[in-house]
Motif scaffolding. Sequence first.
Motif, PDB file in Angstrom:
ATOM      1  N   LEU A   1      -9.677   0.561   1.850  1.00  0.00           N
ATOM      2  CA  LEU A   1      -9.511   1.544   2.539  1.00  0.00           C
ATOM      3  C   LEU A   1     -11.135   2.941   2.438  1.00  0.00           C
ATOM      4  CD1 LEU A   1      -6.157   3.089   2.668  1.00  0.00           C
ATOM      5  CD2 LEU A   1      -7.511   1.464   4.609  1.00  0.00           C
TER       6      LEU A   1
ATOM      7  N   GLN B   1     -11.333   7.549   7.020  1.00  0.00           N
ATOM      8  CA  GLN B   1     -10.367   6.342   7.206  1.00  0.00           C
ATOM      9  C   GLN B   1      -9.942   7.278   8.413  1.00  0.00           C
ATOM     10  OE1 GLN B   1     -10.282   2.759   5.384  1.00  0.00           O
ATOM     11  NE2 GLN B   1      -9.298   1.838   6.969  1.00  0.00           N
TER      12      GLN B   1
ATOM     13  N   VAL C   1      -5.848   6.771   9.419  1.00  0.00           N
ATOM     14  CA  VAL C   1      -4.639   5.316   9.157  1.00  0.00           C
ATOM     15  C   VAL C   1      -3.222   5.800   9.504  1.00  0.00           C
ATOM     16  CG1 VAL C   1      -5.887   4.167   6.790  1.00  0.00           C
ATOM     17  CG2 VAL C   1      -4.335   6.140   6.984  1.00  0.00           C
TER      18      VAL C   1
ATOM     19  N   ASP D   1      -1.995  -1.293   7.958  1.00  0.00           N
ATOM     20  CA  ASP D   1      -3.463  -1.827   8.501  1.00  0.00           C
ATOM     21  C   ASP D   1      -3.853  -0.675   9.753  1.00  0.00           C
ATOM     22  OD1 ASP D   1      -4.339  -2.263   5.940  1.00  0.00           O
ATOM     23  OD2 ASP D   1      -3.384  -4.088   6.398  1.00  0.00           O
TER      24      ASP D   1
ATOM     25  N   LYS E   1       0.760  -1.353   0.083  1.00  0.00           N
ATOM     26  CA  LYS E   1       0.183   0.130   0.096  1.00  0.00           C
ATOM     27  C   LYS E   1       1.075   1.187  -0.325  1.00  0.00           C
ATOM     28  CE  LYS E   1      -3.767  -2.525   2.500  1.00  0.00           C
ATOM     29  NZ  LYS E   1      -4.884  -2.409   4.069  1.00  0.00           N
TER      30      LYS E   1
END
Length: 191
Positions: A135, A139, A141, A191, A3
């Motif tokens: 995602l 959100q 992170v 994550d 990611k």
Amino acid sequence: MSKEVLVEVSARHVHVSQEALEILFGKGYQLTPKKDLSQPGQFACVERVAVVGEKSSFPAVSILGPVRKEVQVELSATDARTIGVKAPVRESGDIKGSGGCKLIGPAGEIEIHEGVIVAKRHIHMTTADAAAFGLSDKQVVSVRVNSPERSLVFGDVVVRVSDSYALAMHIDTDEANAVLAPAGTMGEILD
């Protein structure tokens, strides 16, 4: 799946409304694009203004275009302390109750009573990017940024999803200095 996301540094800048632009630069004035930015339709302008706080000022801060509905000044926390303005950490556009300052242009000046913020670190991505990364919009992170001397994990990174965006994480100059991030630095969304 990795990611990875490009990490870009967003230096101090000003967004203006058309009304503010005309006060600062003159009736009917239009922004002059200087350089396209990574986000589609966004550009750095030739025009600059002084940003004045209670203690000091920055004499030539870039305006980013296009014009917006409201005036917004984005500073780092160090910038805000340096010139003596209140600048809470906020998402772009969330200016209610934020700090104020004076803006001075070649044709006039304005006093804004709110609109000065430290931009919350964030990642721009399309709906396809969000789906690929698993995602969603808003959100929060964490992102690991590796550097030869000062690797770190940035927490509280807001995901902003729109098909008008291009994939990139934005941090301010204080955050870039903390990680000694050179141009082209990549981050890994955790994550």
